[in-house]
Write a protein that holds these residues in place. Sequence first.
Motif, short mmCIF file in Angstrom:
data_model
loop_
_atom_site.label_atom_id
_atom_site.label_comp_id
_atom_site.label_asym_id
_atom_site.label_seq_id
_atom_site.Cartn_x
_atom_site.Cartn_y
_atom_site.Cartn_z
N UNK A 222 64.76 -54.89 3.86
CA UNK A 222 63.56 -54.30 3.24
C UNK A 222 62.75 -53.65 4.35
N UNK A 223 62.55 -52.34 4.25
CA UNK A 223 61.95 -51.61 5.37
C UNK A 223 60.57 -51.08 4.97
N UNK A 224 59.56 -51.54 5.68
CA UNK A 224 58.20 -51.00 5.47
C UNK A 224 57.59 -50.73 6.84
N UNK A 225 58.08 -49.66 7.46
CA UNK A 225 57.61 -49.33 8.82
C UNK A 225 57.15 -47.87 8.88
N UNK A 226 57.02 -47.24 7.72
CA UNK A 226 56.73 -45.81 7.71
C UNK A 226 55.23 -45.57 7.62
N UNK A 227 54.76 -44.49 8.22
CA UNK A 227 53.32 -44.22 8.16
C UNK A 227 52.83 -43.98 6.74
N UNK A 228 53.62 -43.34 5.90
CA UNK A 228 53.16 -43.02 4.54
C UNK A 228 54.15 -43.52 3.50
N UNK A 229 53.64 -43.65 2.30
CA UNK A 229 54.42 -44.14 1.16
C UNK A 229 55.55 -43.14 0.85
N UNK A 230 56.78 -43.65 0.76
CA UNK A 230 57.90 -42.79 0.38
C UNK A 230 58.38 -41.88 1.51
N UNK A 231 57.78 -42.04 2.72
CA UNK A 231 58.18 -41.18 3.85
C UNK A 231 59.59 -41.43 4.34
N UNK A 232 60.12 -42.62 3.97
CA UNK A 232 61.28 -43.10 4.71
C UNK A 232 62.65 -42.80 4.13
N UNK A 234 64.94 -40.42 4.23
CA UNK A 234 66.01 -39.98 5.12
C UNK A 234 66.31 -41.05 6.17
N UNK A 235 65.23 -41.68 6.71
CA UNK A 235 65.44 -42.68 7.75
C UNK A 235 66.18 -43.90 7.21
N UNK A 236 65.87 -44.28 5.96
CA UNK A 236 66.54 -45.45 5.38
C UNK A 236 68.02 -45.12 5.17
N UNK A 237 68.31 -43.92 4.70
CA UNK A 237 69.71 -43.52 4.47
C UNK A 237 70.46 -43.52 5.80
N UNK A 238 69.81 -43.02 6.86
CA UNK A 238 70.47 -43.00 8.18
C UNK A 238 70.72 -44.42 8.67
N UNK A 239 69.68 -45.27 8.50
CA UNK A 239 69.82 -46.67 8.94
C UNK A 239 70.97 -47.36 8.21
N UNK A 240 71.08 -47.08 6.91
CA UNK A 240 72.15 -47.70 6.12
C UNK A 240 73.51 -47.26 6.68
N UNK A 241 73.66 -45.98 7.02
CA UNK A 241 74.93 -45.49 7.58
C UNK A 241 75.25 -46.17 8.90
N UNK A 250 66.45 -51.13 1.17
CA UNK A 250 65.31 -50.65 0.37
C UNK A 250 64.24 -50.20 1.34
N UNK A 251 63.59 -49.10 1.04
CA UNK A 251 62.46 -48.62 1.85
C UNK A 251 61.25 -48.49 0.98
N UNK A 252 60.07 -48.75 1.55
CA UNK A 252 58.82 -48.73 0.77
C UNK A 252 58.68 -47.37 0.08
N UNK A 253 58.58 -47.39 -1.25
CA UNK A 253 58.40 -46.14 -2.00
C UNK A 253 59.68 -45.55 -2.53
N UNK A 254 60.83 -45.96 -1.97
CA UNK A 254 62.05 -45.24 -2.33
C UNK A 254 62.52 -45.57 -3.75
N UNK A 255 62.38 -46.83 -4.18
CA UNK A 255 62.91 -47.17 -5.51
C UNK A 255 62.07 -46.53 -6.62
N UNK A 256 60.74 -46.44 -6.41
CA UNK A 256 59.92 -45.80 -7.43
C UNK A 256 60.27 -44.32 -7.53
N UNK A 257 60.61 -43.73 -6.39
CA UNK A 257 60.88 -42.29 -6.41
C UNK A 257 62.22 -41.97 -7.05
#
Length: 265
Positions: A222-232, A234-241, A250-257
């Motif tokens: 569970x990743x919540x290290x981004x400056x803004x909501x839903x910013x992450x 691309x970074x979450x996808x890269x981290x997963x790879x 999961x990244x903060x904001x990504x599931x709602x989006x």
Amino acid sequence: MAPSIRLSPAQQRALAERHRERLRRCVPWSPALRWKPELEIQGSTYQVLELWPGIAASDAPVDQLEPGQFVDSPSRRFRYCVRLHRAGHTLLTWWGNQVGTVLFDTDVIIPALYQARGPDDPGTGYWGETPWMSLTPAELLTLRPGTRLARGRTIVAGLGLGHQLIEVSRRIQVKRVILVELDQELVDWILPRIRPHLRKPLDVHVGDAYEILPTLRADVALIDIFPGYGDGFRRVAELADESPGIKRFWGWGTSEMTGRAQADR
Ligand SMILES: C[S@@+](CC[C@H](N)C(=O)[O-])C[C@H]1O[C@@H](n2cnc3c(N)ncnc32)[C@H](O)[C@@H]1O
């Protein structure tokens, strides 16, 4: 100068009545509350964890707090304080690409963590204008879709006020929690306040999540290290790879989006 809008007496009355109507429909707080553009909550039910009990709540600007209204970290890079949020005043909420407001029918307290402003950050005071983390309904509602994924070995990246760490540790499906936090001072200063509330064994890794996660093994991160909501996204996808040892991200904001956050709350 911004144009001023003058409301007719009838418009003013209609607005005031609408506000009273919102105050009349307040419901008990639950972190499982379904997000709506307008939320109204009974203040007496909004119980949040105070990491330093006894700190007096204040609605003064964070740079103007008096002794007894805050705790600073040893080097004064972080400030913990308790915001006094007044009855009937609105706070912003967000969900995916939608924005809304929430209000309470009584004053409530909202613990918050501020970070010292960097030399190039906009603003004028010593402290950043917006908190790093605060226990507002918006934060609690938008962290919950991630917390609900937690099971087995769960990584929580981003300590903040420890809210998600504590919630994850309360889930029976979780066996072990692995915290990854960039800032050693934050860990040394605030984690001792959070530990008594944790219900599962905890491993702590201090360093950059982008470097550490690819070396870890876990069921969920569970990743919540981004400056803004839903910013992450691309970074979450890269981290997963880059992290073959972690089954789900999961990244903060990504599931709602992606519209997958409220299906079975
Ligand atoms: C918004 S706060 C997290 C709030 C937390 N979810 C909670 O429930 O209280 C963001 C945290 O991420 C940390 N952080 C920022 N960048 C990071 C990185 N690259 N790696 C690890 N932690 C990071 C910050 O120091 C901060 O503690």
